[in-house]
Motif scaffolding. Structure first.
Motif, PDB file in Angstrom:
ATOM      1  N   GLN A 303      42.446 -38.083 -41.504  1.00  0.00           N
ATOM      2  CA  GLN A 303      43.531 -37.077 -41.704  1.00  0.00           C
ATOM      3  C   GLN A 303      45.001 -37.510 -41.260  1.00  0.00           C
ATOM      4  OE1 GLN A 303      43.300 -34.019 -43.423  1.00  0.00           O
ATOM      5  NE2 GLN A 303      41.028 -34.668 -43.660  1.00  0.00           N
ATOM      6  N   ILE A 304      45.330 -38.527 -41.427  1.00  0.00           N
ATOM      7  CA  ILE A 304      46.521 -39.448 -41.232  1.00  0.00           C
ATOM      8  C   ILE A 304      47.243 -39.413 -42.462  1.00  0.00           C
ATOM      9  CG2 ILE A 304      47.720 -41.466 -40.431  1.00  0.00           C
ATOM     10  CD1 ILE A 304      45.204 -42.067 -38.736  1.00  0.00           C
ATOM     11  N   ASP A 305      48.575 -39.146 -42.311  1.00  0.00           N
ATOM     12  CA  ASP A 305      49.392 -39.074 -43.502  1.00  0.00           C
ATOM     13  C   ASP A 305      48.859 -38.035 -44.699  1.00  0.00           C
ATOM     14  OD1 ASP A 305      51.575 -39.876 -45.315  1.00  0.00           O
ATOM     15  OD2 ASP A 305      50.824 -41.816 -46.025  1.00  0.00           O
ATOM     16  N   THR A 306      48.783 -36.935 -44.303  1.00  0.00           N
ATOM     17  CA  THR A 306      48.325 -35.905 -45.307  1.00  0.00           C
ATOM     18  C   THR A 306      49.420 -35.395 -46.218  1.00  0.00           C
ATOM     19  OG1 THR A 306      48.919 -34.330 -43.593  1.00  0.00           O
ATOM     20  CG2 THR A 306      46.716 -35.223 -43.579  1.00  0.00           C
ATOM     21  N   LEU A 307      50.651 -35.775 -46.002  1.00  0.00           N
ATOM     22  CA  LEU A 307      51.787 -35.372 -47.035  1.00  0.00           C
ATOM     23  C   LEU A 307      51.681 -35.979 -48.285  1.00  0.00           C
ATOM     24  CD1 LEU A 307      54.815 -35.694 -44.595  1.00  0.00           C
ATOM     25  CD2 LEU A 307      53.387 -33.458 -45.051  1.00  0.00           C
ATOM     26  N   SER A 308      51.294 -37.040 -48.440  1.00  0.00           N
ATOM     27  CA  SER A 308      51.112 -37.930 -49.803  1.00  0.00           C
ATOM     28  C   SER A 308      49.884 -38.374 -49.896  1.00  0.00           C
ATOM     29  CB  SER A 308      52.281 -38.870 -49.966  1.00  0.00           C
ATOM     30  OG  SER A 308      52.259 -39.904 -49.070  1.00  0.00           O
ATOM     31  N   PRO A 309      48.692 -37.930 -49.841  1.00  0.00           N
ATOM     32  CA  PRO A 309      47.435 -38.254 -49.980  1.00  0.00           C
ATOM     33  C   PRO A 309      47.113 -38.942 -51.357  1.00  0.00           C
ATOM     34  CG  PRO A 309      47.151 -36.058 -50.296  1.00  0.00           C
ATOM     35  CD  PRO A 309      48.604 -36.140 -50.065  1.00  0.00           C
ATOM     36  N   VAL A 310      46.535 -40.386 -51.138  1.00  0.00           N
ATOM     37  CA  VAL A 310      46.177 -41.161 -52.477  1.00  0.00           C
ATOM     38  C   VAL A 310      44.905 -40.356 -52.878  1.00  0.00           C
ATOM     39  CG1 VAL A 310      45.523 -43.238 -53.282  1.00  0.00           C
ATOM     40  CG2 VAL A 310      47.156 -43.170 -51.659  1.00  0.00           C
ATOM     41  N   ILE A 311      44.003 -40.206 -52.046  1.00  0.00           N
ATOM     42  CA  ILE A 311      42.757 -39.703 -52.262  1.00  0.00           C
ATOM     43  C   ILE A 311      42.620 -38.251 -52.248  1.00  0.00           C
ATOM     44  CG2 ILE A 311      40.316 -39.509 -51.637  1.00  0.00           C
ATOM     45  CD1 ILE A 311      40.537 -42.320 -50.429  1.00  0.00           C
ATOM     46  N   GLN A 312      42.268 -37.492 -53.338  1.00  0.00           N
ATOM     47  CA  GLN A 312      42.169 -35.899 -53.517  1.00  0.00           C
ATOM     48  C   GLN A 312      40.602 -35.611 -52.809  1.00  0.00           C
ATOM     49  OE1 GLN A 312      43.099 -34.625 -57.386  1.00  0.00           O
ATOM     50  NE2 GLN A 312      44.655 -36.271 -57.673  1.00  0.00           N
ATOM     51  N   ALA A 313      39.727 -36.205 -53.249  1.00  0.00           N
ATOM     52  CA  ALA A 313      38.409 -35.891 -52.746  1.00  0.00           C
ATOM     53  C   ALA A 313      37.624 -36.920 -52.504  1.00  0.00           C
ATOM     54  CB  ALA A 313      37.728 -34.858 -53.690  1.00  0.00           C
ATOM     55  N   PHE A 314      36.281 -37.001 -52.082  1.00  0.00           N
ATOM     56  CA  PHE A 314      35.435 -38.034 -51.581  1.00  0.00           C
ATOM     57  C   PHE A 314      34.144 -37.390 -52.348  1.00  0.00           C
ATOM     58  CE2 PHE A 314      32.757 -40.998 -49.755  1.00  0.00           C
ATOM     59  CZ  PHE A 314      33.284 -42.302 -49.916  1.00  0.00           C
ATOM     60  N   PRO A 315      33.743 -37.768 -53.588  1.00  0.00           N
ATOM     61  CA  PRO A 315      32.680 -37.164 -54.108  1.00  0.00           C
ATOM     62  C   PRO A 315      31.479 -37.681 -54.037  1.00  0.00           C
ATOM     63  CG  PRO A 315      34.088 -38.126 -55.921  1.00  0.00           C
ATOM     64  CD  PRO A 315      34.827 -38.220 -54.468  1.00  0.00           C
ATOM     65  N   VAL A 316      30.541 -37.908 -52.918  1.00  0.00           N
ATOM     66  CA  VAL A 316      29.499 -38.611 -52.638  1.00  0.00           C
ATOM     67  C   VAL A 316      28.593 -38.383 -53.836  1.00  0.00           C
ATOM     68  CG1 VAL A 316      27.739 -39.002 -51.005  1.00  0.00           C
ATOM     69  CG2 VAL A 316      29.954 -38.385 -50.362  1.00  0.00           C
ATOM     70  N   SER A 317      28.158 -37.221 -54.367  1.00  0.00           N
ATOM     71  CA  SER A 317      27.347 -37.100 -55.378  1.00  0.00           C
ATOM     72  C   SER A 317      27.688 -37.819 -56.741  1.00  0.00           C
ATOM     73  CB  SER A 317      27.258 -35.523 -55.679  1.00  0.00           C
ATOM     74  OG  SER A 317      28.403 -34.815 -56.002  1.00  0.00           O
ATOM     75  N   LEU A 318      28.963 -37.763 -56.890  1.00  0.00           N
ATOM     76  CA  LEU A 318      29.201 -38.613 -58.162  1.00  0.00           C
ATOM     77  C   LEU A 318      29.272 -39.877 -58.022  1.00  0.00           C
ATOM     78  CD1 LEU A 318      32.595 -36.402 -59.415  1.00  0.00           C
ATOM     79  CD2 LEU A 318      29.994 -36.344 -60.321  1.00  0.00           C
ATOM     80  N   PHE A 319      29.632 -40.400 -56.473  1.00  0.00           N
ATOM     81  CA  PHE A 319      29.195 -41.877 -56.516  1.00  0.00           C
ATOM     82  C   PHE A 319      27.773 -42.244 -56.618  1.00  0.00           C
ATOM     83  CE2 PHE A 319      33.343 -42.154 -54.161  1.00  0.00           C
ATOM     84  CZ  PHE A 319      33.736 -43.241 -54.772  1.00  0.00           C
ATOM     85  N   LEU A 320      27.156 -41.449 -56.185  1.00  0.00           N
ATOM     86  CA  LEU A 320      25.455 -41.754 -56.210  1.00  0.00           C
ATOM     87  C   LEU A 320      25.057 -41.759 -57.682  1.00  0.00           C
ATOM     88  CD1 LEU A 320      24.071 -39.734 -53.157  1.00  0.00           C
ATOM     89  CD2 LEU A 320      24.270 -42.158 -53.319  1.00  0.00           C
ATOM     90  N   LEU A 321      25.352 -40.727 -58.320  1.00  0.00           N
ATOM     91  CA  LEU A 321      25.056 -40.454 -59.942  1.00  0.00           C
ATOM     92  C   LEU A 321      25.769 -41.485 -60.629  1.00  0.00           C
ATOM     93  CD1 LEU A 321      23.967 -38.395 -61.796  1.00  0.00           C
ATOM     94  CD2 LEU A 321      26.094 -37.326 -62.186  1.00  0.00           C
ATOM     95  N   ASN A 322      27.039 -42.008 -60.377  1.00  0.00           N
ATOM     96  CA  ASN A 322      27.512 -43.242 -60.989  1.00  0.00           C
ATOM     97  C   ASN A 322      26.756 -44.329 -60.805  1.00  0.00           C
ATOM     98  OD1 ASN A 322      29.603 -45.830 -60.637  1.00  0.00           O
ATOM     99  ND2 ASN A 322      30.058 -44.304 -62.319  1.00  0.00           N
ATOM    100  N   GLY A 323      26.116 -44.571 -59.703  1.00  0.00           N
ATOM    101  CA  GLY A 323      25.503 -45.849 -59.176  1.00  0.00           C
ATOM    102  C   GLY A 323      24.232 -45.800 -59.961  1.00  0.00           C
TER     103      GLY A 323
END
Length: 402
Positions: A303-323
């Motif tokens: 939670q550093i530099d939360t004013l302009s986040p590059v990552i909106q979310a970290f979808p673990v399930s989508l990463f696993l599904l993609n792999g």
């Protein structure tokens, strides 16, 4: 005629089912990749995850093939290492003595020399392909990939590799192909006049898609020498009667190691290559990931530099599904390569790209225009004419007297 067609469909029902599954999974995988990179635009991290996840799934698949002969027999020879030998007396497959640690061929200098270029191609191609997917529609990336025949011909001319004879049909196919891709890209990247930033990003995304396509063309040209097994002799069939013309998968024979090393490059099974290529690709991209994208992940999780986040979310399930989708695609590809001819596979692969484009338009939800349809039709026509030129060239070579 209808009866003959019905018999043909029944005989090839499993091939049709595999192709439909291939198109469906590939289309879903492209959309999942787009979703992941939209909320988590880290192409290097996605590539790293795919590399390590693919290696793990490949090893688990090898373990299943080692433990269960029925699963081993589903795939063509050359997909796995030779875990079994056929016992003519008992009419059963006998497991060869080996350990779980040696489920794949042990690392050696020849293997590293073989997979190092492929791992490099995979790393660079994935990075630019994922970057393109994060910036432009999936259909744009898929349509640009259909330009690969033109770049293959160009590279073959530059490298002085035997290629297709330049004919009117070939020129017409390439012109039609380029026109179809241009129409699809133009229609896909329509945006409001005020969105100048989006236009600039789209231009960069198209450039990344072109670079990715070019890298994978280089990989395909190099991969032909790796994934196609060349026998000690010129016979088109081995002792088992399996025709080499029917599949580009390597057919394994017990040959004298010194003689093979002297006359031909050694061939390796597909799962061994997949694991080593994934490991090499992971290692090659690790330094870039640590330098460019690890700080972004660190800031997100702490939670550093939360004013302009590059990552909106970290979808673990989508990463696993993609792999998982990524790996299943590869396994279906291996099976198809062992079941159908090279030309049929090429046509099926082209149809897969059209399926990805069409599904992408449906997922976007934007109204499909006649220009988009005409672009897809021109693209299809161009690739059909190119495949026709390729098949005619192969036929002439086969009929040419020795």
């Amino acid at each position: 005629m209808l009866q003959r067609l019905s018999v043909s469909i029944k005989h090839n029902a499993h091939i049709i089912f595999l192709c439909i599954s291939w198109y469906f999974i590939s289309s879903l995988a492209s959309q999942v990749t787009k979703q992941v990179l939209t909320v988590c635009p880290l192409p290097l991290f996605l590539g790293e995850f795919q590399f390590i996840y693919t290696a793990i799934l490949a090893w688990l698949t090898c373990y299943i093939a080692y433990r269960y002969p029925g699963f081993y027999r589903i795939f063509p020879r050359g997909t796995f290492p030779e875990y079994y030998s056929y016992d003519r007396e008992t009419n059963h497959m006998m497991r060869k003595p080996s350990k779980l640690i040696t489920l794949i061929i042990a690392p050696s200098k020849p293997i590293l020399q073989t997979v190092l270029p492929l791992g490099l191609f995979q790393f660079v191609g994935k990075y630019f392909g994922h970057t393109a997917t994060s910036l432009v529609p999936v259909s744009t990336v898929a349509s640009i990939k259909t330009l690969s025949p033109m770049f293959i011909l160009l590279l073959q001319k530059i490298l002085k590799i035997s290629t297709l004879k330049v004919t009117f049909t070939l020129i017409l196919s390439l012109c039609t192909l380029v026109l179809g891709v241009w129409i699809i890209v133009q229609e896909d990247n329509r945006s409001p006049p005020s969105s100048n930033d989006l236009k600039e990003f789209s231009k960069y995304g198209i450039i990344c898609a072109m670079i990715s396509m070019f890298i994978f063309v280089l990989q395909n040209i190099y991969g032909k020498t790796v994934f196609t097994y060349k026998s000690q002799t010129d016979d088109s069939q081995n002792n088992s009667g399996f025709s080499r013309q029917e599949s580009p998968l390597p057919i394994y024979e017990k040959l004298d190691e010194k003689l093979v090393a002297k006359n031909n490059p050694k061939s390796y099974d597909k799962l061994t290559l997949m694991i080593y290529i994934s490991v090499v690709g992971f290692c090659l991209s690790f330094g870039w990931f640590i330098t460019l994208e690890f700080p972004v992940l660190f800031k997100y999780f702490f939670q550093i530099d939360t004013l302009s986040p590059v990552i909106q979310a970290f979808p673990v399930s989508l990463f696993l599904l993609n792999g998982t989708f990524h790996f299943i695609q590869a396994m279906i590809t291996f099976h198809l390569l062992g079941e159908i001819s090279t030309l049929t596979y090429s046509i099926a692969n082209l149809m897969k790209r059209f399926a990805i484009i069409a599904v992408s338009w449906i997922f976007i939800g934007r109204r499909i225009t006649m220009l988009q349809v005409s672009g897809l039709v021109l693209n299809t026509l161009g690739l059909f004419l190119y495949e026709r030129c390729t098949s005619q060239s192969k036929t002439k070579v086969k009929l040419r007297p020795e």
